[in-house]
Each structure stands twice: as C-alpha cells, then as structure tokens.
Design a protein around this motif. Structure first.
Motif, PDB file in Angstrom:
ATOM      1  N   MET A 182       0.834  -1.201   0.000  1.00 51.58           N
ATOM      2  CA  MET A 182       0.000   0.000   0.000  1.00 51.58           C
ATOM      3  C   MET A 182       0.872   1.255   0.000  1.00 51.58           C
ATOM      4  SD  MET A 182      -2.858   1.167   2.797  1.00 51.58           S
ATOM      5  CE  MET A 182      -3.963  -0.187   2.485  1.00 51.58           C
ATOM      6  N   ASN A 183       0.597   2.173  -0.917  1.00 51.01           N
ATOM      7  CA  ASN A 183       1.290   3.450  -0.975  1.00 51.01           C
ATOM      8  C   ASN A 183       0.885   4.267   0.252  1.00 51.01           C
ATOM      9  OD1 ASN A 183       1.441   6.414  -1.589  1.00 51.01           O
ATOM     10  ND2 ASN A 183       2.354   5.663  -3.487  1.00 51.01           N
ATOM     11  N   THR A 184       1.850   4.777   1.004  1.00 51.23           N
ATOM     12  CA  THR A 184       1.541   5.485   2.248  1.00 51.23           C
ATOM     13  C   THR A 184       0.813   6.811   2.007  1.00 51.23           C
ATOM     14  OG1 THR A 184       3.779   6.388   2.253  1.00 51.23           O
ATOM     15  CG2 THR A 184       3.384   4.444   3.612  1.00 51.23           C
ATOM     16  N   ASP A 185       1.028   7.442   0.849  1.00 53.72           N
ATOM     17  CA  ASP A 185       0.357   8.713   0.561  1.00 53.72           C
ATOM     18  C   ASP A 185      -1.070   8.512   0.067  1.00 53.72           C
ATOM     19  OD1 ASP A 185       2.638  10.172   1.258  1.00 53.72           O
ATOM     20  OD2 ASP A 185       3.432  10.062  -0.784  1.00 53.72           O
ATOM     21  N   THR A 186      -1.240   7.618  -0.901  1.00 54.07           N
ATOM     22  CA  THR A 186      -2.561   7.429  -1.501  1.00 54.07           C
ATOM     23  C   THR A 186      -3.399   6.379  -0.771  1.00 54.07           C
ATOM     24  OG1 THR A 186      -1.794   5.723  -3.034  1.00 54.07           O
ATOM     25  CG2 THR A 186      -1.655   8.016  -3.792  1.00 54.07           C
ATOM     26  N   ARG A 187      -2.739   5.536   0.045  1.00 57.66           N
ATOM     27  CA  ARG A 187      -3.388   4.434   0.742  1.00 57.66           C
ATOM     28  C   ARG A 187      -4.060   3.469  -0.236  1.00 57.66           C
ATOM     29  NH1 ARG A 187      -2.701   3.838   5.665  1.00 57.66           N
ATOM     30  NH2 ARG A 187      -4.662   2.826   6.095  1.00 57.66           N
ATOM     31  N   ARG A 188      -3.405   3.292  -1.415  1.00 60.26           N
ATOM     32  CA  ARG A 188      -3.902   2.386  -2.449  1.00 60.26           C
ATOM     33  C   ARG A 188      -2.772   1.466  -2.875  1.00 60.26           C
ATOM     34  NH1 ARG A 188      -8.761   3.667  -3.107  1.00 60.26           N
ATOM     35  NH2 ARG A 188      -9.024   1.863  -4.421  1.00 60.26           N
ATOM     36  N   CYS A 189      -3.131   0.333  -3.465  1.00 61.82           N
ATOM     37  CA  CYS A 189      -2.150  -0.584  -4.040  1.00 61.82           C
ATOM     38  C   CYS A 189      -2.117  -0.394  -5.550  1.00 61.82           C
ATOM     39  CB  CYS A 189      -2.521  -2.034  -3.720  1.00 61.82           C
ATOM     40  SG  CYS A 189      -2.107  -2.525  -2.039  1.00 61.82           S
ATOM     41  N   SER A 190      -0.920  -0.419  -6.111  1.00 65.04           N
ATOM     42  CA  SER A 190      -0.766  -0.313  -7.554  1.00 65.04           C
ATOM     43  C   SER A 190      -1.446  -1.498  -8.217  1.00 65.04           C
ATOM     44  CB  SER A 190       0.727  -0.306  -7.890  1.00 65.04           C
ATOM     45  OG  SER A 190       0.913  -0.301  -9.280  1.00 65.04           O
ATOM     46  N   GLY A 191      -2.232  -1.222  -9.255  1.00 62.92           N
ATOM     47  CA  GLY A 191      -2.896  -2.284  -9.995  1.00 62.92           C
ATOM     48  C   GLY A 191      -4.249  -2.687  -9.442  1.00 62.92           C
ATOM     49  N   ASP A 192      -4.784  -1.913  -8.489  1.00 60.69           N
ATOM     50  CA  ASP A 192      -6.073  -2.286  -7.891  1.00 60.69           C
ATOM     51  C   ASP A 192      -7.276  -1.917  -8.749  1.00 60.69           C
ATOM     52  OD1 ASP A 192      -6.358   0.458  -7.522  1.00 60.69           O
ATOM     53  OD2 ASP A 192      -6.609   0.346  -5.345  1.00 60.69           O
ATOM     54  N   GLY A 193      -7.030  -1.269  -9.883  1.00 61.60           N
ATOM     55  CA  GLY A 193      -8.125  -0.913 -10.777  1.00 61.60           C
ATOM     56  C   GLY A 193      -8.996   0.197 -10.235  1.00 61.60           C
ATOM     57  N   HIS A 194      -8.414   1.074  -9.412  1.00 62.13           N
ATOM     58  CA  HIS A 194      -9.171   2.124  -8.725  1.00 62.13           C
ATOM     59  C   HIS A 194     -10.098   2.910  -9.652  1.00 62.13           C
ATOM     60  CE1 HIS A 194     -10.301   5.283  -6.009  1.00 62.13           C
ATOM     61  NE2 HIS A 194      -9.641   6.191  -6.692  1.00 62.13           N
ATOM     62  N   ASN A 195      -9.589   3.341 -10.785  1.00 66.37           N
ATOM     63  CA  ASN A 195     -10.401   4.145 -11.703  1.00 66.37           C
ATOM     64  C   ASN A 195     -10.993   3.322 -12.844  1.00 66.37           C
ATOM     65  OD1 ASN A 195     -10.064   6.631 -10.357  1.00 66.37           O
ATOM     66  ND2 ASN A 195      -7.996   6.794 -11.200  1.00 66.37           N
ATOM     67  N   ALA A 196     -10.951   2.011 -12.720  1.00 68.83           N
ATOM     68  CA  ALA A 196     -11.442   1.148 -13.798  1.00 68.83           C
ATOM     69  C   ALA A 196     -12.896   0.767 -13.550  1.00 68.83           C
ATOM     70  CB  ALA A 196     -10.592  -0.115 -13.884  1.00 68.83           C
ATOM     71  N   ASP A 197     -13.677   0.812 -14.614  1.00 67.05           N
ATOM     72  CA  ASP A 197     -15.046   0.308 -14.493  1.00 67.05           C
ATOM     73  C   ASP A 197     -15.013  -1.193 -14.769  1.00 67.05           C
ATOM     74  OD1 ASP A 197     -14.908  -0.093 -17.255  1.00 67.05           O
ATOM     75  OD2 ASP A 197     -16.075   1.697 -17.720  1.00 67.05           O
ATOM     76  N   GLY A 198     -16.146  -1.845 -14.654  1.00 70.64           N
ATOM     77  CA  GLY A 198     -16.211  -3.295 -14.791  1.00 70.64           C
ATOM     78  C   GLY A 198     -15.854  -3.820 -16.161  1.00 70.64           C
ATOM     79  N   GLY A 199     -15.816  -2.949 -17.181  1.00 73.02           N
ATOM     80  CA  GLY A 199     -15.534  -3.423 -18.518  1.00 73.02           C
ATOM     81  C   GLY A 199     -14.069  -3.356 -18.913  1.00 73.02           C
ATOM     82  N   LYS A 200     -13.247  -2.721 -18.079  1.00 71.37           N
ATOM     83  CA  LYS A 200     -11.843  -2.528 -18.437  1.00 71.37           C
ATOM     84  C   LYS A 200     -11.024  -3.775 -18.120  1.00 71.37           C
ATOM     85  CE  LYS A 200      -8.009   0.646 -18.024  1.00 71.37           C
ATOM     86  NZ  LYS A 200      -7.519   1.881 -17.431  1.00 71.37           N
ATOM     87  N   ILE A 201     -10.225  -4.203 -19.099  1.00 69.72           N
ATOM     88  CA  ILE A 201      -9.345  -5.357 -18.929  1.00 69.72           C
ATOM     89  C   ILE A 201      -8.063  -4.882 -18.232  1.00 69.72           C
ATOM     90  CG2 ILE A 201      -7.956  -7.102 -20.119  1.00 69.72           C
ATOM     91  CD1 ILE A 201     -10.806  -7.762 -20.520  1.00 69.72           C
ATOM     92  N   LEU A 202      -7.736  -5.527 -17.108  1.00 67.85           N
ATOM     93  CA  LEU A 202      -6.531  -5.205 -16.354  1.00 67.85           C
ATOM     94  C   LEU A 202      -5.595  -6.409 -16.396  1.00 67.85           C
ATOM     95  CD1 LEU A 202      -8.439  -3.695 -13.319  1.00 67.85           C
ATOM     96  CD2 LEU A 202      -7.295  -2.407 -15.127  1.00 67.85           C
ATOM     97  N   HIS A 203      -4.303  -6.149 -16.315  1.00 63.04           N
ATOM     98  CA  HIS A 203      -3.296  -7.212 -16.405  1.00 63.04           C
ATOM     99  C   HIS A 203      -2.728  -7.541 -15.029  1.00 63.04           C
ATOM    100  CE1 HIS A 203      -3.052  -7.165 -20.837  1.00 63.04           C
ATOM    101  NE2 HIS A 203      -3.430  -5.909 -20.675  1.00 63.04           N
ATOM    102  N   TRP A 204      -2.415  -8.827 -14.815  1.00 62.65           N
ATOM    103  CA  TRP A 204      -1.786  -9.275 -13.577  1.00 62.65           C
ATOM    104  C   TRP A 204      -0.648 -10.234 -13.909  1.00 62.65           C
ATOM    105  CZ3 TRP A 204      -1.688 -14.504 -12.965  1.00 62.65           C
ATOM    106  CH2 TRP A 204      -2.650 -15.249 -13.649  1.00 62.65           C
ATOM    107  N   GLU A 205       0.260 -10.380 -12.947  1.00 60.77           N
ATOM    108  CA  GLU A 205       1.386 -11.304 -13.077  1.00 60.77           C
ATOM    109  C   GLU A 205       1.642 -11.911 -11.710  1.00 60.77           C
ATOM    110  OE1 GLU A 205       6.042 -10.501 -13.450  1.00 60.77           O
ATOM    111  OE2 GLU A 205       4.947  -9.981 -15.291  1.00 60.77           O
ATOM    112  N   ALA A 206       1.859 -13.218 -11.661  1.00 56.16           N
ATOM    113  CA  ALA A 206       2.096 -13.920 -10.401  1.00 56.16           C
ATOM    114  C   ALA A 206       3.517 -13.681  -9.908  1.00 56.16           C
ATOM    115  CB  ALA A 206       1.853 -15.418 -10.567  1.00 56.16           C
ATOM    116  N   VAL A 207       3.652 -13.424  -8.628  1.00 55.74           N
ATOM    117  CA  VAL A 207       4.978 -13.293  -8.020  1.00 55.74           C
ATOM    118  C   VAL A 207       5.612 -14.676  -7.990  1.00 55.74           C
ATOM    119  CG1 VAL A 207       6.202 -12.760  -5.888  1.00 55.74           C
ATOM    120  CG2 VAL A 207       4.345 -11.282  -6.659  1.00 55.74           C
ATOM    121  N   GLY A 208       6.861 -14.755  -8.385  1.00 56.08           N
ATOM    122  CA  GLY A 208       7.573 -16.024  -8.348  1.00 56.08           C
ATOM    123  C   GLY A 208       7.561 -16.773  -9.659  1.00 56.08           C
TER     124      GLY A 208
END
Length: 97
Positions: free
Chosen positions: A43-69
């Motif tokens: 969590m970013n200490t200033d914004t209190r958000r995690c990068s990639g959480d889709g904060h401004n994305a609506d339900g139709g937007k495709i977001l990308h993820w990658e597994a750690v490891g």
C-alpha cells in the motif's frame, strides 16, 4: 481493503507450475472470481492504495496481472468491486505486492 476480480485469461504456464510454494497457480481458472487484499507494504503510504487495484477502472476494463515467483504465469481480469471490509474466502485469495 480488498478487490474482487473476474479472471478473464491466463497463460498456460500457470498450470505447469509445480514448485511446492507456487502450486496455487495450478488452481487459477478463467471465469473464476478472485479476491485480492491491499495491505502494507504494498500500500502506498500517501494514496493508501495498491498499484494495480483498478481504482479508476469500471467493470468493462481489462486489467493485467502477473504472479509473483513466476513471471510467465500472467493474465487479465476485470474488476468486480472493491470491499472496504475484507471478507475474502480462503481459496482464490491473494495479496497485492
């Protein structure tokens, strides 16, 4: 907070993972709902958000993820909703990193 996503696609590399700490990747499936928690230190200490959480994305937007490891285990998902009070089930629950 937590974010629920619907898995849209994932690479075949996820199913091939067999290292003991990474076997969870074998259970990812297209169309499943996953729950991802945003916690420190991701969590970013200033914004209190995690990068990639889709904060401004609506339900139709495709977001990308990658597994750690395993950078070859990756895919796309769509945000369903953000939950202020996490109630993620024990299966298909993850954390942002």
């Amino acid at each position: 907070y937590c974010v629920e996503f619907k898995t849209e696609s994932l690479s075949h590399h996820c199913a091939l993972e067999n290292r003991p700490y990474a076997r969870w990747m074998q259970y990812l499936r297209e169309g499943h709902t996953v729950c991802v928690a945003c916690q420190p230190p991701a969590m970013n200490t200033d914004t209190r958000r995690c990068s990639g959480d889709g904060h401004n994305a609506d339900g139709g937007k495709i977001l990308h993820w990658e597994a750690v490891g395993n950078s070859q285990c990756k895919g796309t998902w769509k945000k369903i909703q953000q939950l202020e009070h996490c109630s993620c089930p024990l299966v298909h629950s993850f954390i942002f990193t």
